[in-house]
Write an enzyme that holds these catalytic residues in place. Sequence first.
Site, short mmCIF file in Angstrom:
data_model
loop_
_atom_site.label_atom_id
_atom_site.label_comp_id
_atom_site.label_asym_id
_atom_site.label_seq_id
_atom_site.Cartn_x
_atom_site.Cartn_y
_atom_site.Cartn_z
N HIS A 344 62.27 66.87 53.32
CA HIS A 344 61.52 65.60 53.00
C HIS A 344 60.71 65.61 52.10
CE1 HIS A 344 60.29 61.42 54.48
NE2 HIS A 344 59.05 61.97 53.96
N GLU A 345 59.66 66.32 52.19
CA GLU A 345 58.55 66.44 51.28
C GLU A 345 58.99 66.86 49.77
OE1 GLU A 345 56.06 64.79 51.99
OE2 GLU A 345 56.06 64.47 54.15
N HIS A 348 60.88 63.97 47.94
CA HIS A 348 59.87 63.20 47.20
C HIS A 348 59.88 63.52 45.80
CE1 HIS A 348 58.57 60.28 50.02
NE2 HIS A 348 57.97 61.12 50.93
N TYR A 359 56.21 53.44 45.24
CA TYR A 359 55.90 53.86 46.82
C TYR A 359 55.27 52.63 47.47
CZ TYR A 359 55.26 57.04 50.56
OH TYR A 359 55.34 57.75 51.80
N GLU A 368 61.05 56.65 50.92
CA GLU A 368 60.88 57.32 52.01
C GLU A 368 62.06 57.53 52.68
OE1 GLU A 368 58.58 58.78 54.47
OE2 GLU A 368 57.44 58.83 52.41
N ASP A 431 54.88 48.85 56.08
CA ASP A 431 54.49 50.11 55.80
C ASP A 431 55.93 50.81 55.63
OD1 ASP A 431 54.33 53.20 56.42
OD2 ASP A 431 52.35 52.66 56.39
N HIS A 433 56.97 53.64 55.71
CA HIS A 433 57.79 54.62 56.64
C HIS A 433 58.45 53.88 57.62
CE1 HIS A 433 54.33 57.18 55.09
NE2 HIS A 433 55.19 57.96 55.21
#
Length: 531
Positions: A344-345, A348, A359, A368, A431, A433
């Site tokens: 996931h990270e 990015h 973002y 996300e 948000d 997320h």
Amino acid sequence: MSAAAITLLAGAVAPPAVTADRPTRSTAIDNATSALLDQAARLGLTSAQETKVRDVIVDADGGQHVRYDRTFRQLPVLGGDFIVHLSPDGAYRGANRATSADLSVPSVEPDLPAPKAADLAAAALRTANLGETLRKVTAKPQLVVDALHGSPKLAWRTEAAGQDSLGNPVARVLLTDAVTGRQIDAWDSIETATGDGQSLYSGKVPLETTPTGSAYELTDPTRGNTYTGDAQNKTDRCVLVVCLNRAPATVFTDADNHWGSGSASDRATAAVDAQYGTDTTWDYYEKVHGRLGIAGDGKGSYNRVHYGSKYNNAFWDDSCFCMTYGDGDGTTFGPLVSLDVAGHEMSHGVTSKTAALTYSREPGGLNEATSDIFGTLVEFYAGNSSDPGDWLIGEKIVKPGFGRSALRYMDQPSKDGKSVDCWNSLVGTMDVHYSSGVANHFAYLLAEGSGPKSIGGVQHNSTTCNGATVTGIGKDKLGAIWYRALTVYMTSSTTYAGARTATLNAAKDLYGAGSTEYDAVAAAWSAVSVN
């Protein structure tokens, strides 16, 4: 997953065979440069603007896609990015622009001074972290032209950063009208998710290392010299968001090339998980999508584990081209080094080097979701029996104190109590997320279809927002379509409606207009109310 299976799956979504005279990156840039001269008026390019190449994609059949950023009178333009599409012979085919508006502003002299913009951003950071006593708060304003939020306007893009009471980093970007002082937008700038080695979550895993005299370093020369270091529970020390003194990343060494014990008490164990996550993510992008490293340039990133004190986070940082993992507080989270979190990270990072989805608002939700989608596909790609693929995010890192079994659920995002299953007009105010749930739900339906099923030992059950039954086309085709949409069609301002168009274009490129795959993409978006 066996090598044979990998070859078979790659073949199922492979583009046409590579031709001998396939254009190089430099040829594609030269062709695009000529196209910009010919198409300047159509693309809204003026003498006050300059362009800079951000990324290049050359298809197997020779088609070329060159992505640009723009400046206006030397100021970066948010939403000025565009992609030029060229045929195999270099002829102009078309373009995708983040905005088609005129980028000019009456003046590049702000009425709001930089120190005032910095004060506003610092205040916004404190407000966003209400209840925390922040220290070492700094803010660095940058004058830009904002073309992402309506008519282009002169703005301050200010990055504010500080430390919480435990010394862990917090950061936020504030976009302020440089004439009126009005806040335009704000978003978090730390993108979160939250030999062999005995890992914490993935069992015994293979590792490529580097001999150094009588020992070994946890550095992989086969994957761009990626390495993993110990941050020694320290955090970065930054001034005006420029980190002049980063937390250490002291490379792990081992005498016998057998790393970790499988226990969190052994500091090398988290390093095993982090290095394995980096290796697997590298392999996924290279073998499935032909992308060599996060930036596509063969350069390896690095990892820092044991960052901060009881730090409940993991993040990718473009400025150091590195991944950072906290140990968790032991109550809500364990060490945040699971395979899907790593995928996931680092995804990015891929997004930042390609579409650079802003973002915040709907582009932020897509940003996300892109990381959730590819983090999940990395987990499936690994074929690790200790961590079987499923459509849950972060299920390995959560503890009983968290209150549920995963961070997010892609088959039914609303199961987390905050995410949304279906698009509505308020999604852009959420948000990122949680607004990501719309695209996560789409991705699951496109791959697996609706209805109950068991995947990776986990029960999944996805319903649709329009009551329709959706038939999935498989994970590999989902990955191929989303990757092409991200790298060839999406821009910094892409919304959910734009993502539908981008993925349909990608499906048409890969499988043909009117194909089963094309129709499945349309049906899956309709099933999450993106019509």
